[in-house]
Design an enzyme around this catalytic site. Structure first.
Site, PDB file in Angstrom:
ATOM      1  N   SER A 146      -7.510   2.772  -0.443  1.00 56.34           N
ATOM      2  CA  SER A 146      -6.836   1.810   0.416  1.00 56.34           C
ATOM      3  C   SER A 146      -7.826   0.808   0.992  1.00 56.34           C
ATOM      4  O   SER A 146      -8.998   1.142   1.234  1.00 56.34           O
ATOM      5  CB  SER A 146      -6.137   2.538   1.568  1.00 56.34           C
ATOM      6  OG  SER A 146      -5.691   1.637   2.558  1.00 56.34           O
ATOM      7  N   TYR A 183      -5.904   7.968   8.677  1.00 57.73           N
ATOM      8  CA  TYR A 183      -5.442   7.639   7.318  1.00 57.73           C
ATOM      9  C   TYR A 183      -6.597   7.061   6.505  1.00 57.73           C
ATOM     10  O   TYR A 183      -6.866   7.493   5.377  1.00 57.73           O
ATOM     11  CB  TYR A 183      -4.283   6.648   7.382  1.00 57.73           C
ATOM     12  CG  TYR A 183      -3.932   6.059   6.040  1.00 57.73           C
ATOM     13  CD1 TYR A 183      -3.358   6.840   5.042  1.00 57.73           C
ATOM     14  CD2 TYR A 183      -4.189   4.713   5.754  1.00 57.73           C
ATOM     15  CE1 TYR A 183      -3.045   6.304   3.796  1.00 57.73           C
ATOM     16  CE2 TYR A 183      -3.879   4.167   4.521  1.00 57.73           C
ATOM     17  CZ  TYR A 183      -3.306   4.966   3.546  1.00 57.73           C
ATOM     18  OH  TYR A 183      -3.008   4.434   2.312  1.00 57.73           O
TER      19      TYR A 183
END
Length: 344
Positions: free
Chosen positions: A136, A161
């Site tokens: 990501s 995350y």
């Protein structure tokens, strides 16, 4: 069961197959005539009926099979990998979302860390030729040097995350180094498009605007995001899939490049390389919807970053990747799908 050594590498596992990117990736592979096995746990992080609708479209293809399971279920994953003997694996299953990680941290460790370990172990023990996995843009965290480059360090994540995605890259490198498992991590930059995720801003904005509700606009609309259309993302995934990384003979351990290794390991940004300010993004969405938004301006939220912009030179050079969808076209395609799916 022994495999024919001359057999084409055509049996592909796509985890997260009922998710947004997983669905589109599996669909493209099936359209190419590949054999695709999908895995997903269809969790309730967002609307399960949307995931089921995606799955129904995939199940219409004769080359598709599906297992409902969670990555973190170790016995199931061990048996699954041993039985199927995949040629290639695309790991797109994960607990997503920056803000959700603030309230539900354990879910991220279970799915994104323990689950990813089970994927690595499955690949290691069953002769998988290449593992492509989702990282990501959030791994860049507190880095303020833009455009973000794979050659920058990513040691300061600003959400759990992001920390789990950075951990995936480190875990993948260790398996590439120890066991020779070719691994490629793709750092996705704000993916959008038809069949998208309802927790993403463009999706919730569309719903709210059509219903005449007010939308919360964080950082007063001054954030910039490298919005990347789903078809471009899938094109990049499949281009990379066909090119397992090789050890870099020029990699220097005295000055280690984070994007490569002396092991078969590679990291790429996959984005549009054209950041758009959130305020402008909303204007385009209003044009596609032919309706004005009522806006509630808010400060920056914890875990958010001001700008994301992908340097995609490496992916363009190595895989011929070239994003082709302008934001005006992509958003209108999403709006057309949204009206057809929800308002028919």
């Amino acid at each position: 069961m022994k495999r024919n050594p001359h057999e084409i590498h055509n049996k592909i596992l796509v985890t997260g197959a009922a998710g947004f990117i997983g669905f589109h990736t599996a669909k493209r592979l099936l359209e190419q005539g590949r054999e695709v096995v999908g895995l997903d746990n269809l969790n309730a992080y967002y609307d399960v009926t949307l995931k089921e609708a995606r799955l129904r479209l995939l199940e219409a293809y004769p080359g598709f099979r599906f297992l409902r399971a969670s990555l973190e279920d170790r016995p199931v994953m061990e048996e699954f990998f041993a039985h199927e003997r995949f040629d290639l694996v695309i790991n797109l299953a994960a607990q997503a979302g920056v803000r959700y990680s603030l309230q539900n941290p354990h879910t991220y460790i279970e799915s994104n860390i323990a689950g990813f370990l089970n994927v690595l172990e499955g690949c290691r023990h069953n002769n998988v030729k290449h593992l492509v996995y989702a990282s990501s843009s959030s791994v860049y965290g507190a880095n303020t040097t833009v455009p973000f480059s794979e050659h920058h360090t990513t040691d300061h994540p600003v959400s759990l995350y992001a920390a789990t995605k950075k951990s995936n890259e480190l875990m993948a490198h260790s398996y590439a180094h120890l066991f020779g498992l070719p691994t490629t991590g793709l750092r996705f930059f704000t993916v959008y498009g038809p069949w998208g995720r309802p927790d993403m801003a463009y999706f919730s904005f569309t719903k709210a605007i059509l219903e005449g509700q007010t939308i919360d606009v964080y950082n007063h609309g001054r954030m910039q995001r490298d919005f990347t259309y789903i078809d471009d993302i899938v094109d990049g995934i499949i281009r990379v899939l066909e090119q397992p990384p090789q050890p870099d003979p020029d990699w220097n351990s005295a000055v280690p490049d984070p994007a490569g290794s002396s092991a078969p390991y590679r990291i790429y940004n996959i984005g549009n390389n054209r950041p758009v300010e959130l305020g402008r993004f909303i204007e385009i969405l209003e044009e596609c919807l032919q309706k004005q938004a009522s806006k509630n301006m808010q400060p920056l939220q914890p875990g958010d970053v001001l700008v994301t912009c992908a340097n995609i030179d490496d992916l363009m050079r190595d895989a011929g990747f070239k994003p082709a969808t302008p934001i005006e076209t992509g958003l209108c395609c999403f709006v057309e799908w949204y009206r057809g799916y929800y308002l028919r």
